[in-house]
Each structure stands twice: as C-alpha cells, then as structure tokens.
Design a protein around this motif. Sequence first.
Motif, mmCIF file in Angstrom:
data_model
loop_
_atom_site.group_PDB
_atom_site.id
_atom_site.type_symbol
_atom_site.label_atom_id
_atom_site.label_comp_id
_atom_site.label_asym_id
_atom_site.label_seq_id
_atom_site.Cartn_x
_atom_site.Cartn_y
_atom_site.Cartn_z
ATOM 1 N N MET A 1 0.822 -1.175 -0.066
ATOM 2 C CA MET A 1 0.138 0.082 0.028
ATOM 3 C C MET A 1 0.802 1.142 -0.100
ATOM 4 O O MET A 1 2.208 1.218 0.538
ATOM 5 N N SER A 2 0.344 2.334 -0.505
ATOM 6 C CA SER A 2 0.976 3.500 -0.313
ATOM 7 C C SER A 2 1.279 4.125 0.945
ATOM 8 O O SER A 2 0.632 3.796 1.917
ATOM 9 N N ASP A 3 2.511 4.909 1.142
ATOM 10 C CA ASP A 3 2.969 5.273 2.370
ATOM 11 C C ASP A 3 2.054 6.687 2.780
ATOM 12 O O ASP A 3 2.330 7.213 3.698
ATOM 13 N N ASN A 4 1.394 7.088 1.638
ATOM 14 C CA ASN A 4 0.404 8.291 1.920
ATOM 15 C C ASN A 4 -1.119 7.799 1.760
ATOM 16 O O ASN A 4 -1.775 8.255 1.099
ATOM 17 N N GLU A 5 -1.439 7.076 2.789
ATOM 18 C CA GLU A 5 -2.818 6.287 2.645
ATOM 19 C C GLU A 5 -3.837 7.516 3.182
ATOM 20 O O GLU A 5 -5.059 7.421 2.244
ATOM 21 N N LEU A 6 -3.530 8.260 3.937
ATOM 22 C CA LEU A 6 -4.455 9.534 4.255
ATOM 23 C C LEU A 6 -4.611 10.314 3.048
ATOM 24 O O LEU A 6 -6.046 10.633 2.807
ATOM 25 N N GLY A 7 -3.661 10.769 2.343
ATOM 26 C CA GLY A 7 -3.784 11.501 1.376
ATOM 27 C C GLY A 7 -4.753 10.894 0.262
ATOM 28 O O GLY A 7 -5.471 11.417 -0.611
ATOM 29 N N TYR A 9 -6.747 8.394 0.544
ATOM 30 C CA TYR A 9 -8.034 8.151 0.791
ATOM 31 C C TYR A 9 -9.042 9.640 0.671
ATOM 32 O O TYR A 9 -10.027 9.702 0.066
ATOM 33 N N LEU A 10 -8.500 10.794 0.956
ATOM 34 C CA LEU A 10 -9.234 12.110 0.778
ATOM 35 C C LEU A 10 -9.333 12.394 -0.718
ATOM 36 O O LEU A 10 -10.247 12.635 -1.292
ATOM 37 N N ARG A 11 -8.131 12.201 -1.347
ATOM 38 C CA ARG A 11 -8.287 12.221 -2.804
ATOM 39 C C ARG A 11 -9.379 11.485 -3.442
ATOM 40 O O ARG A 11 -10.140 11.964 -4.404
ATOM 41 N N ARG A 86 -8.622 6.483 11.580
ATOM 42 C CA ARG A 86 -7.463 5.652 11.865
ATOM 43 C C ARG A 86 -6.218 6.011 10.910
ATOM 44 O O ARG A 86 -5.003 5.734 11.344
ATOM 45 N N LEU A 87 -6.544 6.153 9.593
ATOM 46 C CA LEU A 87 -5.487 6.540 8.883
ATOM 47 C C LEU A 87 -4.665 7.692 9.378
ATOM 48 O O LEU A 87 -3.383 7.853 9.301
ATOM 49 N N THR A 88 -5.348 8.629 10.183
ATOM 50 C CA THR A 88 -4.892 10.052 10.426
ATOM 51 C C THR A 88 -3.904 9.371 11.740
ATOM 52 O O THR A 88 -2.614 9.946 11.702
ATOM 53 N N LYS A 89 -4.135 8.669 12.480
ATOM 54 C CA LYS A 89 -3.337 8.402 13.772
ATOM 55 C C LYS A 89 -2.164 7.259 13.331
ATOM 56 O O LYS A 89 -1.108 7.655 13.679
ATOM 57 N N GLU A 90 -2.415 6.517 12.145
ATOM 58 C CA GLU A 90 -1.211 5.667 11.698
ATOM 59 C C GLU A 90 -0.451 6.542 11.094
ATOM 60 O O GLU A 90 0.810 6.266 11.186
#
Length: 287
Positions: A1-7, A9-11, A86-90
């Motif tokens: 998976m990408s190391d920018n999962e939060l970004g 997810y938002l996009r 969850r993604l934010t905390k990770e």
Amino acid sequence: MSDNELGTYLRTWREAVTPAEAGLPTGPRRRTPGLRRAELATLAGISVEYLTRLEQGRDRNPSAQVLGALADALNLSLGDRILLRRLTKEADGGDPLLCAAAPTLSRTARPTVRAVLDRLEPAPAVVVNWIGDVLAHTAGYDRLVGPIGLLDDERPNLLRYLFTDERARTAYRDWDKVADDLVARLRHGVPLRDPYLAQLADELTVTAGAEFADRFADLTTTPRRTGSQHLEHPEAGSLRLLHETLALPDEGQRLIVHLPADDATAAALDRLDGRRPGALRAVEDTG
C-alpha cells in the motif's frame, strides 16, 4: 500500500463525490466528475493549500475539527469516518485502534427487520452483517440466488461464495466489479482490527490469494450504496439487476434490495415468482 494512505483516501473520496451530491452546480468544462480541491476546501472551511498538503502527504496530522469538516463535506458514513481517523493516527505514528470495541457480531436479524422483509416480497432482498453473512432473506431472494449456490452453506457469506465458489464466476458476468464492491464495503465499513474481519480476511487471503488480498489492500476503491449486477440465472436466463443498500447501523447490518433494471429482467423475475407478467416494473438506472 502507499505510504500516503490518508492523502489517497481524501483524494479518492473527493473525486468520487459529484458537485450535485455536495449541493454545488455542475458547471461546464469539468475534467473529472468529482469535486475540485477548491470546492472541497470551501465546503470544509479550510484553505486549498492546506488540503493540497494533506492529499500530497506533506501534512499528516490534521486536527479533529478539520477531519470532521472534511467528513461532513464528503458526507462520509460512520464507518468511513472511523477509517479516516485510523489513517490519520497511523500517519502520525499513533495507535490505530481509536474506536471503541466493535459490537458483538450479529448472527440474526431483529423481528422488525424480518417484518420489513415480509413486506418486500416477492422482491429479492437480503439482510447481511458487516462481514457479509446472510442473516435473513425473502423467498424472492432464495429464488434468485438459490439456483446459483449462494445459499448452499450452513452459514452463507457473500464474500466467501464470491471468492471460493466457482459457480460465482459463471453466475456473475461482471464478477470483477461485484468483487471490487464487496471487498470495498468490507474494507471500509469495519474497524480494521475487528477480530471477525481479520478472521474472514485471513481465510480469503489463503483460499482466494491475490484476487482478494490485492483488493483488500487497495484504499482507492470505495463502496457504493447503489449499483448494478449482470446475473446469468440457470432458470431465468440473463438478468440485469440494480441494488439499493439500506444501513442498519445499530446492529452493524445492511438490507440489500435487488430490482429489475430492464423490462426483460422484470418479466423473468415475474416468471420465477409465479406472478403475472407486468407485476414488477423495471427501475431506470440513473447512476
């Protein structure tokens, strides 16, 4: 998976929400059907520059207020909000298990929910829990999926059938699309450390391999409340179906109702149900 999962997810959600769904005019010359960054930023009350930093992974620690504003602007469900947190905390290196312990996995539907199913006869309708176990269904649903083997197991499960029963690939002409949607719902609708989810995910990773595991690892596919399926029925022939999903959040369940997408399917379902032709009407797909 990408190391920018939060970004990611938002996009992904920004690009999936249409201006009309966000209460904005569509306007001409849109390159994508989703929201522009400026539109989402305005709806959430943040700057475009800050949203850009979040999506690009240059800022990975938004406040709870910012997360709430983004979730409201994107109209995220409770499950999607939990995953966003969850993604934010990770991303921040914190504890991913932010939510309270998941409720006991439901194995039955409430009497009132079963009464709703009775009112839906003879439409194919089913109640499932958050990991896809079939809890209750109409006789119309039995006539629809019984002949393709979906209900053969003692505890039928939508995902287990789809990924481990060869009959599913014959029955679902759009198998890949159905698989994408079911796994996205599993991936996004439950806290990732839920033990029942982990057990099913481990089982399907072993039995189905990369076809399941790659989908489960992909954050870019989001579940849809409505959709369509092309089913090859051994008795009724080719059926084109729409489905509408209604959430029962207190029980961690959802009610899925299948509807004919064209007149030929409506007539075929009437024959399956032993009803006069024309009893069911096709529903226009406006999605």
